[in-house]
Motif scaffolding. Structure first.
Motif, PDB file in Angstrom:
ATOM      1  N   PHE A 270      49.293  45.267  56.013  1.00 28.71           N
ATOM      2  CA  PHE A 270      48.695  44.746  54.779  1.00 28.71           C
ATOM      3  C   PHE A 270      47.315  44.138  55.056  1.00 28.71           C
ATOM      4  N   THR A 271      47.227  43.339  56.109  1.00 29.42           N
ATOM      5  CA  THR A 271      45.962  42.666  56.432  1.00 29.42           C
ATOM      6  C   THR A 271      44.872  43.653  56.789  1.00 29.42           C
ATOM      7  N   ALA A 274      43.683  45.640  53.722  1.00 24.09           N
ATOM      8  CA  ALA A 274      42.797  44.831  52.880  1.00 24.09           C
ATOM      9  C   ALA A 274      41.386  44.802  53.465  1.00 24.09           C
ATOM     10  N   ALA A 281      41.255  41.278  47.320  1.00 29.72           N
ATOM     11  CA  ALA A 281      42.175  40.150  47.175  1.00 29.72           C
ATOM     12  C   ALA A 281      43.619  40.585  47.360  1.00 29.72           C
ATOM     13  N   HIS A 282      44.454  39.616  47.740  1.00 33.56           N
ATOM     14  CA  HIS A 282      45.864  39.865  47.986  1.00 33.56           C
ATOM     15  C   HIS A 282      46.553  40.457  46.753  1.00 33.56           C
ATOM     16  N   THR A 283      46.308  39.878  45.601  1.00 34.84           N
ATOM     17  CA  THR A 283      46.978  40.354  44.381  1.00 34.84           C
ATOM     18  C   THR A 283      46.509  41.756  44.013  1.00 34.84           C
ATOM     19  N   THR A 286      48.196  44.148  46.375  1.00 35.14           N
ATOM     20  CA  THR A 286      49.620  44.278  46.032  1.00 35.14           C
ATOM     21  C   THR A 286      49.805  45.231  44.857  1.00 35.14           C
TER      22      THR A 286
END
Length: 473
Positions: A270-271, A274, A281-283, A286
Motif C-alpha cells: 500500500f505504501t 501510494a 492520500a490514503h483515502t 483505498t
C-alpha cells in the motif's frame, strides 16, 4: 479464421441449454436464460457467434453501446431488422419507444413452435444507463419471454455488475444460470500455437490467453519472434487491447488508472503504491484499490499461514495486462515512432526476473487443478507466504483454508529459469523458511522449469506435468 480451441465445454453448455428449450416446447415456461460473463476481449461475443453459426435456430444478436435509452432502442431496432427472427418486420412497424414495450413486442416475434436464441451483449451498459432496467427485464422474463421457447443469453464484461445481476437482492435473482468465459488456458495456447509446455506458459504470461492476441502469434514462433512482429505493428492486438479495455472501464483521468500503473510497475504494498502513484492520500488510494479489486483487475492477497497477518499485497490479476503495464505502456511513444527494437531489448533484459514472479499465480492454479496426484493431497487453499521485510518468503503454501490455516499441507518454491535446476541451495533455503513458520515436517515441493538436482523433496513438478493439469478441463 480463429479456430475455437478449448471452447468445446462452453459450446456444449450452450448447446445443452438450447436442447432443453427444444425439449420443453409446448410447456408453460420452456424458456432458459444464461448470464455469461468474462473479461473484455476473452472472446465471449465470438463464442456466441460461433454457437449461433452452428445452430439453425432463428436468432437475434443485440449489442448495447452505452448510449441513451433512445439510441439503444434504435440499435435494437436495427439488430432486429438484421436478425433471423421470422416476424422481424413487425418490430419496425411499431417502433417501441420504451424498453417495456420493446420486450413485449420482442416476445411476440419469437416462434411458439421451435426454439430461438436472443442475445443481449454488454448488459451492464443497460443496467448503468437505463432507469429500472433490471426490473423491466425481470418482468419481461417472468410474464413474457420465459413462456416462449427461447434461450436468452445476457452477456457482459463488467464482472461485478454481472454478478450483481443475479444476486439475491436484485430483481433478476435466480432467473438465469451463470456461465463464466475465461481466456484460453496454457494447454489451449500450446495446442493452438504449436508450442512445447514451457513455451506455452511463457505465451500465456504474454497474451493472457486472449484469442485476438493469440491469433496474431504465428504457430511455432518463439516469444521473441512474436514480440518483434507485434512491436513492429503499432495496431497489433498486443499493443492496443489493454488500452481499449481500460478506456472502457476507467476514464482516462481516473485515479484508478494511476494506481493500476503503479501496481503494474511492480509495486505491491500500500505504501509503495501510494508513493509510485504520486503520493496520493490514503483515502483516495483505498477507494482506487477497492474499485480495481471489485472489477477483478487487481488481486489483493494476504499471506497464507498459521497466524493472521495484515501484510496485504496487490498484483495485477490478468497476466496480459500485467505484461502490458510492465513493458509496453511506459514506452508506447518509442513504439509509435517505430523503435520497438528498444522496447524489445528492455524486455529481454528484465524478462527472466519478471517472469519468475509472474508465473507464481499460474503455478498455484495449475497445482489446484492437478492435486491430489498420489504425492500431495488436494489443497482447498494454495497461496504464498511473506513477511513485511521479506526475510521469509515462500512461493507455494498448500493449506486447509485461507488466509489463516489450521493445517499446512505442503510448502514449496518456484524456480523458473531456462538453464538452472532446483538444487541443494534452493532446498536449504526452503527448509530454513519452513522452520521459521512451523515446527512440523510439512512436505516440501519444488516447481522448476528446468528440473531438480537435489534429494529431500516430497514432490517436484515441471512444465509438462503442470500443463497436463489444464488438459483435464
Amino acid at each position: 479464421m480463429l479456430r475455437f480451441i478449448g471452447r468445446d465445454h462452453e459450446l456444449n453448455v450452450l448447446g445443452g441449454a438450447l436442447k432443453a428449450v427444444e425439449d420443453a416446447v409446448g410447456s408453460a415456461k420452456p424458456g432458459q436464460c444464461i448470464l455469461m460473463r468474462g473479461r473484455r476481449r476473452v472472446g465471449k461475443s465470438s463464442l456466441v457467434e460461433e454457437f449461433l453459426r452452428r445452430t439453425e435456430a432463428p436468432n437475434l444478436f443485440f449489442t448495447a453501446a452505452g448510449g441513451t435509452e433512445e439510441s439503444e432502442l434504435d440499435e435494437l431496432l436495427d439488430a432486429v431488422a438484421r436478425s433471423t427472427l421470422p416476424e422481424r418486420k413487425l418490430f419496425s412497424e411499431e417502433t417501441p419507444e420504451q424498453w417495456n414495450a420493446a420486450f413485449r413486442l420482442l416476445a411476440e416475434l419469437l416462434p411458439d413452435d421451435r426454439p430461438s436464441v436472443v442475445v443481449i451483449d454488454e448488459v451492464p451498459y443497460l443496467m448503468d444507463r437505463i432507469d429500472a432496467f433490471e426490473g423491466m427485464l425481470q418482468r419481461a422474463w417472468d410474464r413474457l419471454l420465459s413462456r416462449k421457447p427461447v434461450l436468452l443469453l445476457l452477456v457482459g464484461s463488467d464482472l461485478s455488475m454481472m454478478e450483481a445481476l443475479n444476486s439475491y437482492d436484485r430483481p433478476f435473482h435466480q432467473r438465469g444460470r451463470e456461465m463464466v468465459v475465461g481466456p484460453l488456458n496454457p494447454a489451449d495456447i500450446g495446442e493452438m500455437l504449436g508450442l512445447p509446455p514451457a513455451a506455452a506458459f511463457d505465451a500465456s504470461l504474454i497474451t493472457g490467453g486472449l484469442p485476438l492476441i493469440c491469433a496474431e502469434w504465428r504457430p511455432g514462433a518463439d516469444i521473441w519472434e512474436f514480440l518483434r512482429d507485434s512491436l513492429d505493428n503499432p495496431v497489433s492486438a498486443l499493443l492496443v487491447s489493454a488500452e481499449r479495455s481500460l478506456a472502457s472501464e476507467f476514464p482516462p483521468r481516473a485515479m484508478s488508472r494511476e494506481v493500476l500503473r503503479a501496481i503494474g510497475s511492480g509495486e505491491r504494498t500500500f505504501t509503495n503504491i501510494a508513493r509510485a502513484a504520486g503520493g496520493i492520500a490514503h483515502t483516495t488510494l483505498t477507494r482506487a484499490t477497492d474499485v480495481l479489486t471489485e472489477k477483478r483487475v487487481v488481486a489483493a492477497e494476504l499471506p497464507l499461514s498459521l497466524r493472521p497477518s495484515k501484510e496485504r499485497r496487490y498484483r495485477v490479476a490478468d497476466p496480459y495486462l500485467r505484461f502490458w503495464l510492465a513493458f509496453l505502456d511506459p514506452h508506447m511513444a518509442e513504439i509509435e515512432r517505430m523503435r520497438g527494437d528498444l522496447t524489445l531489448s528492455r524486455i529481454k533484459e528484465r524478462w527472466t526476473s519478471w517472469r519468475g514472479r509472474a508465473i507464481e499465480p499460474l503455478v498455484r492454479e495449475s497445482l489446484a487443478r492437478l492435486l491430489p496426484d498420489g504425492l500431495l493431497p488436494a489443497a482447498p487453499a494454495i497461496g504464498g507466504h511473506w513477511t513485511r521485510s521479506n526475510d521469509i518468503e515462500i512461493d507455494l503454501v498448500g493449506a486447509d483454508r485461507q488466509p489463516v490455516a489450521r493445517q499446512l499441507l505442503f510448502l514449496g518454491s518456484v524456480k523458473w529459469l531456462e538453464n538452472s535446476a532446483f538444487d541443494d541451495h534452493d532446498l536449504a533455503a526452503l527448509q530454513k523458511h519452513r522452520a521459521a513458520i512451523t515446527d512440523e515436517p510439512v512436505p516440501l515441493v519444488a516447481v522448476s522449469r528446468n528440473g531438480t538436482s537435489c534429494k529431500g523433496l516430497h514432490a517436484a513438478y515441471g512444465p509438462d506435468v503442470l500443463l497436463g493439469a489444464w488438459r483435464r478441463a
